[in-house]
Structure formats: structure tokens, C-alpha cells
Motif scaffolding. Structure first.
Motif, PDB file in Angstrom:
ATOM      1  N   GLY A 232       0.818  -1.209   0.000  1.00  0.00           N
ATOM      2  CA  GLY A 232       0.000   0.000   0.000  1.00  0.00           C
ATOM      3  C   GLY A 232       0.848   1.253   0.000  1.00  0.00           C
ATOM      4  O   GLY A 232       2.078   1.204   0.126  1.00  0.00           O
ATOM      5  N   PRO A 233       0.226   2.416  -0.147  1.00  0.00           N
ATOM      6  CA  PRO A 233       0.967   3.697  -0.182  1.00  0.00           C
ATOM      7  C   PRO A 233       1.670   3.985   1.133  1.00  0.00           C
ATOM      8  O   PRO A 233       1.236   3.512   2.193  1.00  0.00           O
ATOM      9  CB  PRO A 233      -0.134   4.726  -0.471  1.00  0.00           C
ATOM     10  CG  PRO A 233      -1.396   4.075  -0.016  1.00  0.00           C
ATOM     11  CD  PRO A 233      -1.231   2.613  -0.267  1.00  0.00           C
ATOM     12  N   ARG A 234       2.719   4.748   1.052  1.00  0.00           N
ATOM     13  CA  ARG A 234       3.513   5.062   2.241  1.00  0.00           C
ATOM     14  C   ARG A 234       3.706   6.574   2.368  1.00  0.00           C
ATOM     15  O   ARG A 234       4.822   7.070   2.511  1.00  0.00           O
ATOM     16  CB  ARG A 234       4.857   4.346   2.194  1.00  0.00           C
ATOM     17  CG  ARG A 234       4.758   2.831   2.015  1.00  0.00           C
ATOM     18  CD  ARG A 234       6.056   2.124   2.318  1.00  0.00           C
ATOM     19  NE  ARG A 234       6.396   2.169   3.720  1.00  0.00           N
ATOM     20  CZ  ARG A 234       5.930   1.322   4.635  1.00  0.00           C
ATOM     21  NH1 ARG A 234       5.062   0.379   4.282  1.00  0.00           N
ATOM     22  NH2 ARG A 234       6.302   1.408   5.896  1.00  0.00           N
ATOM     23  N   THR A 249       5.354  13.715  13.214  1.00  0.00           N
ATOM     24  CA  THR A 249       5.221  13.369  11.801  1.00  0.00           C
ATOM     25  C   THR A 249       5.847  12.006  11.549  1.00  0.00           C
ATOM     26  O   THR A 249       6.994  11.755  11.944  1.00  0.00           O
ATOM     27  CB  THR A 249       5.905  14.416  10.911  1.00  0.00           C
ATOM     28  OG1 THR A 249       5.263  15.682  11.083  1.00  0.00           O
ATOM     29  CG2 THR A 249       5.812  14.010   9.441  1.00  0.00           C
ATOM     30  N   VAL A 250       5.078  11.132  10.911  1.00  0.00           N
ATOM     31  CA  VAL A 250       5.572   9.808  10.544  1.00  0.00           C
ATOM     32  C   VAL A 250       5.919   9.850   9.057  1.00  0.00           C
ATOM     33  O   VAL A 250       5.028   9.901   8.211  1.00  0.00           O
ATOM     34  CB  VAL A 250       4.508   8.714  10.809  1.00  0.00           C
ATOM     35  CG1 VAL A 250       5.060   7.343  10.437  1.00  0.00           C
ATOM     36  CG2 VAL A 250       4.064   8.743  12.266  1.00  0.00           C
ATOM     37  N   PRO A 251       7.192   9.838   8.708  1.00  0.00           N
ATOM     38  CA  PRO A 251       7.577   9.907   7.291  1.00  0.00           C
ATOM     39  C   PRO A 251       7.313   8.578   6.587  1.00  0.00           C
ATOM     40  O   PRO A 251       7.058   7.552   7.244  1.00  0.00           O
ATOM     41  CB  PRO A 251       9.079  10.218   7.357  1.00  0.00           C
ATOM     42  CG  PRO A 251       9.519   9.708   8.682  1.00  0.00           C
ATOM     43  CD  PRO A 251       8.357   9.846   9.612  1.00  0.00           C
ATOM     44  N   PRO A 252       7.396   8.575   5.269  1.00  0.00           N
ATOM     45  CA  PRO A 252       7.076   7.357   4.517  1.00  0.00           C
ATOM     46  C   PRO A 252       7.931   6.150   4.881  1.00  0.00           C
ATOM     47  O   PRO A 252       7.476   5.012   4.765  1.00  0.00           O
ATOM     48  CB  PRO A 252       7.312   7.775   3.052  1.00  0.00           C
ATOM     49  CG  PRO A 252       7.114   9.252   3.047  1.00  0.00           C
ATOM     50  CD  PRO A 252       7.642   9.720   4.369  1.00  0.00           C
ATOM     51  N   ASP A 253       9.172   6.392   5.314  1.00  0.00           N
ATOM     52  CA  ASP A 253      10.083   5.280   5.558  1.00  0.00           C
ATOM     53  C   ASP A 253      10.200   4.898   7.033  1.00  0.00           C
ATOM     54  O   ASP A 253      11.096   4.138   7.414  1.00  0.00           O
ATOM     55  CB  ASP A 253      11.474   5.617   5.013  1.00  0.00           C
ATOM     56  CG  ASP A 253      12.068   6.853   5.680  1.00  0.00           C
ATOM     57  OD1 ASP A 253      11.296   7.634   6.285  1.00  0.00           O
ATOM     58  OD2 ASP A 253      13.294   7.043   5.594  1.00  0.00           O
ATOM     59  N   ARG A 254       9.307   5.421   7.882  1.00  0.00           N
ATOM     60  CA  ARG A 254       9.348   5.099   9.308  1.00  0.00           C
ATOM     61  C   ARG A 254       7.991   4.584   9.753  1.00  0.00           C
ATOM     62  O   ARG A 254       6.964   4.837   9.115  1.00  0.00           O
ATOM     63  CB  ARG A 254       9.704   6.342  10.148  1.00  0.00           C
ATOM     64  CG  ARG A 254      10.971   7.063   9.732  1.00  0.00           C
ATOM     65  CD  ARG A 254      12.217   6.202   9.899  1.00  0.00           C
ATOM     66  NE  ARG A 254      12.426   5.761  11.264  1.00  0.00           N
ATOM     67  CZ  ARG A 254      12.931   6.539  12.243  1.00  0.00           C
ATOM     68  NH1 ARG A 254      13.245   7.794  11.986  1.00  0.00           N
ATOM     69  NH2 ARG A 254      13.112   6.048  13.445  1.00  0.00           N
ATOM     70  N   THR A 255       7.980   3.881  10.884  1.00  0.00           N
ATOM     71  CA  THR A 255       6.718   3.398  11.443  1.00  0.00           C
ATOM     72  C   THR A 255       6.267   4.306  12.578  1.00  0.00           C
ATOM     73  O   THR A 255       7.070   5.079  13.139  1.00  0.00           O
ATOM     74  CB  THR A 255       6.867   1.969  11.997  1.00  0.00           C
ATOM     75  OG1 THR A 255       7.750   1.999  13.139  1.00  0.00           O
ATOM     76  CG2 THR A 255       7.427   1.024  10.939  1.00  0.00           C
ATOM     77  N   ASP A 289      -4.746   2.751   8.638  1.00  0.00           N
ATOM     78  CA  ASP A 289      -4.544   1.873   7.490  1.00  0.00           C
ATOM     79  C   ASP A 289      -3.958   0.581   8.059  1.00  0.00           C
ATOM     80  O   ASP A 289      -2.762   0.454   8.274  1.00  0.00           O
ATOM     81  CB  ASP A 289      -3.575   2.529   6.502  1.00  0.00           C
ATOM     82  CG  ASP A 289      -3.270   1.630   5.306  1.00  0.00           C
ATOM     83  OD1 ASP A 289      -3.871   0.546   5.202  1.00  0.00           O
ATOM     84  OD2 ASP A 289      -2.407   2.013   4.491  1.00  0.00           O
ATOM     85  N   HIS A 290      -4.831  -0.391   8.333  1.00  0.00           N
ATOM     86  CA  HIS A 290      -4.421  -1.607   9.041  1.00  0.00           C
ATOM     87  C   HIS A 290      -3.561  -2.492   8.145  1.00  0.00           C
ATOM     88  O   HIS A 290      -3.990  -2.915   7.072  1.00  0.00           O
ATOM     89  CB  HIS A 290      -5.651  -2.387   9.499  1.00  0.00           C
ATOM     90  CG  HIS A 290      -6.491  -1.659  10.481  1.00  0.00           C
ATOM     91  ND1 HIS A 290      -6.090  -1.438  11.785  1.00  0.00           N
ATOM     92  CD2 HIS A 290      -7.712  -1.070  10.371  1.00  0.00           C
ATOM     93  CE1 HIS A 290      -7.029  -0.776  12.427  1.00  0.00           C
ATOM     94  NE2 HIS A 290      -8.016  -0.535  11.592  1.00  0.00           N
ATOM     95  N   ARG A 312      -0.456   2.091   9.208  1.00  0.00           N
ATOM     96  CA  ARG A 312      -0.245   3.493   8.906  1.00  0.00           C
ATOM     97  C   ARG A 312      -1.569   4.246   9.018  1.00  0.00           C
ATOM     98  O   ARG A 312      -2.420   3.871   9.842  1.00  0.00           O
ATOM     99  CB  ARG A 312       0.409   3.641   7.528  1.00  0.00           C
ATOM    100  CG  ARG A 312       1.764   2.885   7.458  1.00  0.00           C
ATOM    101  CD  ARG A 312       2.532   3.164   6.200  1.00  0.00           C
ATOM    102  NE  ARG A 312       3.017   4.542   6.135  1.00  0.00           N
ATOM    103  CZ  ARG A 312       4.092   4.982   6.784  1.00  0.00           C
ATOM    104  NH1 ARG A 312       4.806   4.186   7.554  1.00  0.00           N
ATOM    105  NH2 ARG A 312       4.468   6.242   6.646  1.00  0.00           N
ATOM    106  N   SER A 313      -1.792   5.261   8.214  1.00  0.00           N
ATOM    107  CA  SER A 313      -3.005   6.068   8.356  1.00  0.00           C
ATOM    108  C   SER A 313      -3.637   6.369   7.002  1.00  0.00           C
ATOM    109  O   SER A 313      -2.934   6.680   6.038  1.00  0.00           O
ATOM    110  CB  SER A 313      -2.688   7.371   9.069  1.00  0.00           C
ATOM    111  OG  SER A 313      -3.873   8.144   9.251  1.00  0.00           O
ATOM    112  N   CYS A 314      -4.965   6.276   6.978  1.00  0.00           N
ATOM    113  CA  CYS A 314      -5.735   6.693   5.800  1.00  0.00           C
ATOM    114  C   CYS A 314      -6.099   8.173   5.889  1.00  0.00           C
ATOM    115  O   CYS A 314      -6.505   8.784   4.894  1.00  0.00           O
ATOM    116  CB  CYS A 314      -7.001   5.861   5.684  1.00  0.00           C
ATOM    117  SG  CYS A 314      -6.717   4.114   5.369  1.00  0.00           S
ATOM    118  N   SER A 315      -6.002   8.738   7.088  1.00  0.00           N
ATOM    119  CA  SER A 315      -6.316  10.151   7.309  1.00  0.00           C
ATOM    120  C   SER A 315      -5.013  10.924   7.537  1.00  0.00           C
ATOM    121  O   SER A 315      -3.966  10.349   7.804  1.00  0.00           O
ATOM    122  CB  SER A 315      -7.258  10.322   8.485  1.00  0.00           C
ATOM    123  OG  SER A 315      -6.763   9.664   9.646  1.00  0.00           O
TER     124      SER A 315
END
Length: 322
Positions: A232-234, A249-255, A289-290, A312-315
Motif C-alpha cells: 500500500g501507499p507510504r 510526523t511519521v515519514p514514509p520510511d518510518r513506522t 490503514d491496518h 499506517r493512516s488513511c487520514s
């Protein structure tokens, strides 16, 4: 719920014995002799083997026995070191830290049960079987493995429940005949419940076979992430910690877990793969985003909690109970 508090136990390895080819059983007692926490069938325990090795093992003993906890461990030839440590390094008398017990595989009420086990996946099903058998419920177990010699607890199962257990070693009968093993679905999940644990190919096959069954009838437990679970998207998103009001802030490459821990907020975690449930955290606002391999479809739809090690998050922002 928050996940920063939980039972932390100091346990002594009281007994270590070989159950089958590549499988050892551990019997653990409290280091100070106190009564151990209550648990129910389906629960697992985190064993902190070293600072770098924390692994989850299903409890396979008697929940009524509060003086010991028992697990069985398969040596994983291509594992990450946990099972090798248990088999080669852990000795009787050693003290280990444990967390839990924790249960994401609880036994639901039903009129009839079908248990499907693959290899070491028999471990969480054993206490379930004893509970439903004691209650006089209708049940059967189909237990597959590579060979009879690799399948733990065979003698116990065949002696106690000879008419309810079907042993199916692969070298004797091939792959499990799932349509025959599962039978016909009931009209509701309360009529027939299926509990399955084992390697991913077995779980995927059972999920496919049960696709036409009532929602909630199938219960599975995974030892590894489901294939494609983290797809899925990151994109980046924000996480607000309700206790302090801090926004991270959670960047694309971190959890989420990595970012929260970096901020100095302690969160219990273990597998970091979305399979154990240690880092389950309550979501107060926003849509997760489960990407775990643990929550049911109903639990995902509720969006009450998330596994912050992978999801992650959808919002644009999540508000977490941390």
C-alpha cells in the motif's frame, strides 16, 4: 487502551524436554514462587531471551495450573535466532523475563468446533480442545505435519481423544483434504467455529476454503505476517499523542512505533511484524490503514485499535491513546 503497562514476569526454566523432532517443551515457574497470571486458551507469552531477542510462544498447558506456564518451541532452520537460542542456549535453572499472557485468539462460543493444526500450530489449540472436551461440546481435530516424528503431542491427543483426532502426516497421506476436514458450514458463526494455526500455506488454504462460511466463523493465528499485509501507499502523516498533545510526523520510511519511541514515549513492542499484538494501541480519532496480520475484519472496520509497528493512516492525522 494504552500498551505501556502489562504483566512482566521473572520465570525460571524448571524443565526442558524434547517433544518431537525439532520441538522442545519449556515448563516455566515464577522465580519468587508467586502465583502466575490467569490466562485462557489461545493466549501467548512473550519471552525476552536477550535484549535483541523477544519471541512469542503459545501457551499449551492447563489454564487452571497457576504455578507453571508451558510453551513448545520449534527450531526454525531459517529463523531469526529465537528458536535456536531456546534450543541451544536456554538451560534448566535459567531465569528469563516474560510479558503477558496476551490473547488475540480467544475461544468463541459455538455448537461445534473444527480444529485444524499444521505442525507447531497445534500448541494454541491444545488448551482449547481440553476446554471444549470438558464442556461436552462437539468437536474434531485434523492435525497435519511433515512426519509423525515431527508432530508434537501425538501420544497425548491419541490417548485422550482417539475418536476425535485425525492425524495426517504429509509423508503418509499428502496435503490435508480441507473440504473433508472442514465439512459443511453452519448458517451462523455460533453453529460451527473453525480454529486454525500453522504455516502460511495452510492458513491461506483454509481461508480460501472458508470464504463461503459465515463471517466470524473462521479464527486463525499467524506466526509470520500475511503475504502482502504491508502493501500500500507510504505517504507521511501526523500522529497526536493524547496524553501530552504532542504532534509527531511519521515519514514514509518510518513506522508509528519508531517515531513514538524516538520522541521518548515508551511503548511495549515485540515482533514488529504485526503478528503478536504487543503494540496494540487505542485510536481516539482518525482512520488507521491496518497492515497487521492479527485483527479480524470486524475489528479493522471498528478502527478502535491499531498495531503501530506496521499500520499506517488513511487520514492526515491519527490521535492515539498514548
Amino acid at each position: 487502551m494504552t500498551t505501556t503497562t502489562e504483566h512482566e514476569l521473572r520465570l525460571v526454566l524448571d524443565k526442558k524436554e524434547t517433544l518431537a523432532d525439532g520441538v522442545v517443551a519449556l515448563t516455566l515457574r515464577s522465580a519468587d514462587g508467586t502465583e502466575l497470571p490467569a490466562w485462557e486458551p489461545g493466549a501467548h507469552l512473550d519471552l525476552v531471551l536477550t535484549d535483541e531477542l523477544v519471541r512469542q510462544y503459545s501457551l499449551c498447558g492447563d489454564p487452571a495450573e497457576r504455578s507453571v506456564l508451558q510453551v513448545a518451541v520449534l527450531r526454525e532452520q531459517d529463523g531469526r535466532g529465537g528458536s535456536a537460542h531456546v534450543h541451544d542456549t536456554l538451560r534448566e535453572g535459567d531465569v528469563v523475563t516474560a510479558r503477558g499472557p496476551r490473547n488475540h485468539f480467544a475461544l468463541a462460543p459455538a455448537q461445534r468446533y473444527v480444529f485444524v493444526a499444521g505442525g507447531i500450530g497445534i500448541t494454541p489449540l491444545l488448551p482449547m480442545i481440553e476446554q471444549v472436551a470438558a464442556a461436552g461440546a462437539d468437536w474434531r481435530l485434523v492435525y497435519g505435519g511433515r512426519t509423525r516424528g515431527s508432530m508434537a503431542f501425538l501420544d497425548r491427543l491419541e490417548e485422550r481423544h482417539p475418536d476425535r483426532v485425525a492425524i495426517r502426516p504429509m509423508d503418509e497421506v499428502g496435503l490435508l483434504d480441507l473440504p473433508e476436514a472442514l465439512g459443511e458450514p453452519g448458517e451462523t458463526a455460533e453453529q460451527v467455529a473453525v480454529y486454525c494455526c500453522g504455516p502460511e500455506p495452510l492458513l491461506a488454504a483454509v481461508e480460501e476454503e472458508c470464504a463461503r462460511w459465515p463471517a466470524g466463523a473462521l479464527h486463525v493465528e499467524r506466526f509470520a505476517p500475511k503475504e502482502g499485509a504491508d502493501d500500500g501507499p507510504r505517504a507521511a502523516f501526523e500522529v497526536e499523542l493524547a496524553a501530552s498533545g504532542s504532534v509527531l510526523t511519521v515519514p514514509p520510511d518510518r513506522t508509528v512505533l519508531e517515531v513514538v519511541e524516538e520522541s521518548g514515549v515508551p511503548v511495549l513492542s515485540s515482533c514488529q511484524e504485526g503478528t503478536c499484538g504487543t503494540c496494540e494501541t487505542t485510536v481516539l480519532d482518525g482512520v488507521p490503514d491496518h497492515r497487521d496480520s492479527l485483527l479480524t475484519a470486524e475489528e479493522r472496520a471498528a478502527n478502535d485499535t491499531m498495531m503501530i509497528c506496521v499500520s499506517r493512516s488513511c487520514s492526515g492525522r491519527l490521535v492515539l491513546d498514548l
